[in-house]
Design a protein around this motif. Sequence first.
Motif, PDB file in Angstrom:
ATOM      1  N   SER A   1      -6.134   4.608   1.372  1.00 43.52           N
ATOM      2  CA  SER A   1      -5.851   3.315   0.752  1.00 43.52           C
ATOM      3  C   SER A   1      -6.139   3.364  -0.743  1.00 43.52           C
ATOM      4  CB  SER A   1      -6.708   2.226   1.398  1.00 43.52           C
ATOM      5  OG  SER A   1      -8.086   2.502   1.198  1.00 43.52           O
ATOM      6  N   VAL A   2      -5.435   2.549  -1.514  1.00 40.40           N
ATOM      7  CA  VAL A   2      -5.647   2.441  -2.959  1.00 40.40           C
ATOM      8  C   VAL A   2      -5.734   0.960  -3.305  1.00 40.40           C
ATOM      9  CG1 VAL A   2      -4.847   3.053  -5.260  1.00 40.40           C
ATOM     10  CG2 VAL A   2      -4.276   4.534  -3.323  1.00 40.40           C
ATOM     11  N   LEU A   3      -6.854   0.567  -3.927  1.00 42.13           N
ATOM     12  CA  LEU A   3      -7.082  -0.847  -4.214  1.00 42.13           C
ATOM     13  C   LEU A   3      -7.583  -1.050  -5.644  1.00 42.13           C
ATOM     14  CD1 LEU A   3      -9.033  -1.765  -0.954  1.00 42.13           C
ATOM     15  CD2 LEU A   3      -6.683  -2.453  -1.478  1.00 42.13           C
ATOM     16  N   PRO A   4      -6.980  -2.000  -6.390  1.00 45.89           N
ATOM     17  CA  PRO A   4      -7.556  -2.383  -7.680  1.00 45.89           C
ATOM     18  C   PRO A   4      -8.751  -3.291  -7.446  1.00 45.89           C
ATOM     19  CG  PRO A   4      -5.564  -3.652  -7.263  1.00 45.89           C
ATOM     20  CD  PRO A   4      -5.706  -2.688  -6.115  1.00 45.89           C
ATOM     21  N   VAL A   5      -9.858  -3.011  -8.125  1.00 45.38           N
ATOM     22  CA  VAL A   5     -11.098  -3.756  -7.880  1.00 45.38           C
ATOM     23  C   VAL A   5     -11.802  -4.069  -9.197  1.00 45.38           C
ATOM     24  CG1 VAL A   5     -13.417  -3.608  -6.880  1.00 45.38           C
ATOM     25  CG2 VAL A   5     -11.460  -2.771  -5.582  1.00 45.38           C
ATOM     26  N   SER A   6     -12.372  -5.251  -9.271  1.00 50.46           N
ATOM     27  CA  SER A   6     -13.267  -5.609 -10.370  1.00 50.46           C
ATOM     28  C   SER A   6     -14.630  -5.951  -9.787  1.00 50.46           C
ATOM     29  CB  SER A   6     -12.734  -6.817 -11.152  1.00 50.46           C
ATOM     30  OG  SER A   6     -13.729  -7.299 -12.040  1.00 50.46           O
ATOM     31  N   SER A   7     -15.658  -5.306 -10.293  1.00 52.69           N
ATOM     32  CA  SER A   7     -17.023  -5.612  -9.849  1.00 52.69           C
ATOM     33  C   SER A   7     -17.646  -6.698 -10.708  1.00 52.69           C
ATOM     34  CB  SER A   7     -17.887  -4.344  -9.911  1.00 52.69           C
ATOM     35  OG  SER A   7     -17.388  -3.353  -9.039  1.00 52.69           O
TER      36      SER A   7
ATOM     37  N   ALA B   1      -2.627   1.825  -9.496  1.00 51.87           N
ATOM     38  CA  ALA B   1      -2.751   1.853  -8.034  1.00 51.87           C
ATOM     39  C   ALA B   1      -1.435   2.261  -7.387  1.00 51.87           C
ATOM     40  CB  ALA B   1      -3.200   0.490  -7.521  1.00 51.87           C
ATOM     41  N   ARG B   2      -0.328   1.732  -7.892  1.00 50.71           N
ATOM     42  CA  ARG B   2       0.991   2.106  -7.345  1.00 50.71           C
ATOM     43  C   ARG B   2       1.261   3.595  -7.566  1.00 50.71           C
ATOM     44  NH1 ARG B   2       2.496  -2.926  -9.690  1.00 50.71           N
ATOM     45  NH2 ARG B   2       3.346  -1.845 -11.521  1.00 50.71           N
ATOM     46  N   GLU B   3       0.892   4.094  -8.735  1.00 50.74           N
ATOM     47  CA  GLU B   3       1.121   5.515  -9.038  1.00 50.74           C
ATOM     48  C   GLU B   3       0.319   6.417  -8.107  1.00 50.74           C
ATOM     49  OE1 GLU B   3       0.054   5.744 -13.115  1.00 50.74           O
ATOM     50  OE2 GLU B   3       1.928   4.846 -13.848  1.00 50.74           O
ATOM     51  N   TYR B   4      -0.914   6.016  -7.826  1.00 54.74           N
ATOM     52  CA  TYR B   4      -1.737   6.803  -6.913  1.00 54.74           C
ATOM     53  C   TYR B   4      -1.151   6.789  -5.506  1.00 54.74           C
ATOM     54  CZ  TYR B   4      -5.701   8.049  -9.876  1.00 54.74           C
ATOM     55  OH  TYR B   4      -6.496   8.629 -10.830  1.00 54.74           O
ATOM     56  N   LYS B   5      -0.673   5.661  -5.079  1.00 58.12           N
ATOM     57  CA  LYS B   5      -0.065   5.573  -3.742  1.00 58.12           C
ATOM     58  C   LYS B   5       1.111   6.524  -3.617  1.00 58.12           C
ATOM     59  CE  LYS B   5      -1.399   0.793  -2.676  1.00 58.12           C
ATOM     60  NZ  LYS B   5      -0.916  -0.591  -2.476  1.00 58.12           N
TER      61      LYS B   5
ATOM     62  N   ILE C   1      -9.293   4.988  -2.361  1.00 62.15           N
ATOM     63  CA  ILE C   1      -9.383   5.121  -3.814  1.00 62.15           C
ATOM     64  C   ILE C   1      -9.445   3.728  -4.424  1.00 62.15           C
ATOM     65  CG2 ILE C   1      -8.198   5.871  -5.914  1.00 62.15           C
ATOM     66  CD1 ILE C   1      -7.014   8.178  -4.332  1.00 62.15           C
ATOM     67  N   ILE C   2     -10.388   3.529  -5.323  1.00 62.26           N
ATOM     68  CA  ILE C   2     -10.539   2.260  -6.027  1.00 62.26           C
ATOM     69  C   ILE C   2     -10.161   2.469  -7.488  1.00 62.26           C
ATOM     70  CG2 ILE C   2     -12.235   0.653  -6.978  1.00 62.26           C
ATOM     71  CD1 ILE C   2     -13.703   0.766  -4.349  1.00 62.26           C
ATOM     72  N   VAL C   3      -9.203   1.684  -7.961  1.00 69.66           N
ATOM     73  CA  VAL C   3      -8.914   1.656  -9.390  1.00 69.66           C
ATOM     74  C   VAL C   3      -9.843   0.588  -9.958  1.00 69.66           C
ATOM     75  CG1 VAL C   3      -7.177   1.352 -11.180  1.00 69.66           C
ATOM     76  CG2 VAL C   3      -6.521   2.313  -8.956  1.00 69.66           C
ATOM     77  N   HIS C   4     -10.919   1.047 -10.579  1.00 70.38           N
ATOM     78  CA  HIS C   4     -12.004   0.142 -10.955  1.00 70.38           C
ATOM     79  C   HIS C   4     -11.763  -0.519 -12.314  1.00 70.38           C
ATOM     80  CE1 HIS C   4     -16.609  -0.590 -11.075  1.00 70.38           C
ATOM     81  NE2 HIS C   4     -16.010  -1.504 -10.338  1.00 70.38           N
TER      82      HIS C   4
END
Length: 355
Positions: free
Chosen positions: A265-271, A245-249, A228-231
């Motif tokens: 996995s759950v990761l915060p991401v910026s494109s 991201a912590r809440e999703y985990k 899961i990506i927190v975009h």
Amino acid sequence: MTGHFGGEERPAGGVPPHDGMAAGPRRRFVKKKRPVPVAELSQDIRDGSRLALAKGITLLESRSADDRAAAQELLLGLLPDSGNSIRIGITGVPGAGKSTFIEAFGLMLAEAGHKVAVLAIDPSSTVTGGSILGDKTRMEELARHPNAFIRPSPSSGTLGGVHRKTRETMLLCEAAGYDVILIETVGVGQSETAVRGMADFFLLLVLTGAGDELQGVKKGIMELADGIIVHKADGDNVLAAKRTAREYKQFLRMLQPATPGWQTSVLPVSSIIPEGLEDVWETIVRFRGQLEASGGWETRRNGQLKEWFRAAIEDRLIERFFAETGRKEQVSALEQEILSGKLTVTAALDKLLGD
């Protein structure tokens, strides 16, 4: 008197008759369709020609019986060269920025020497006029990269088309040397399930600050996700993205993992910055390594083939059923009886199939 020219008899209609004789019927010349040079096309695809790959995919999508036979010949010949990619399914909530992520992620991989193919899936496109054909305009920079190939994969109005055309397109892309295939779902609902069944790793893009109703909609999709990506984790949204991201985990601990032995996995991401894209790729590589070590990779690929075969059986049976004379009219008549309350759905089905 027969018409001659230069000592050779001309076809009727080729030269006007002499001595007032009536003209005979004109001979109709029908232009025959040239046979597809499958061997040449196959070699060009192996050599990495994007033009040949596009022609091969167009051949797969053709409804012509001759083209269908040529397409299967092409696929069979290229089968030994396929299967060497990582197939990544990508979906997301509305506004999550799938195209932005795919372009940034694809460019990063292409710059690193990977060959990246992007396939867009939208089962509803032929009904709603969806924008899958605009993918190249939404990913202009990636589309221009020599290591990238972008192709919309319409389903011809049926979800089953997703199984057939997209899977076959993936095989051609793999034979052309593309080692990363990104499958984007544009539609919602069943399309995610369909793509999950043809992907090795299924990635879900979410946003911060989504309402409770949207969270409930995502629960079913979350159960399918390997990552899961927190975009849009940039600017003033960085802290909120990390918190989300912590809440999703925490929430994921209550769900059964989509892949046995793997914790989603759950990761915060910026494109935009970009940031976190390397972490996404490292996670996918680690996922593949773990599955290959446990034997789960082969199991997943075998499962994809079985699901494809069963879906293809359903497609063919439905196609043959409605091809029978009078079937469409019979179904339409029974639908009217169901709507008027004269028949239940089960009774209508029994009547239709003669049970």
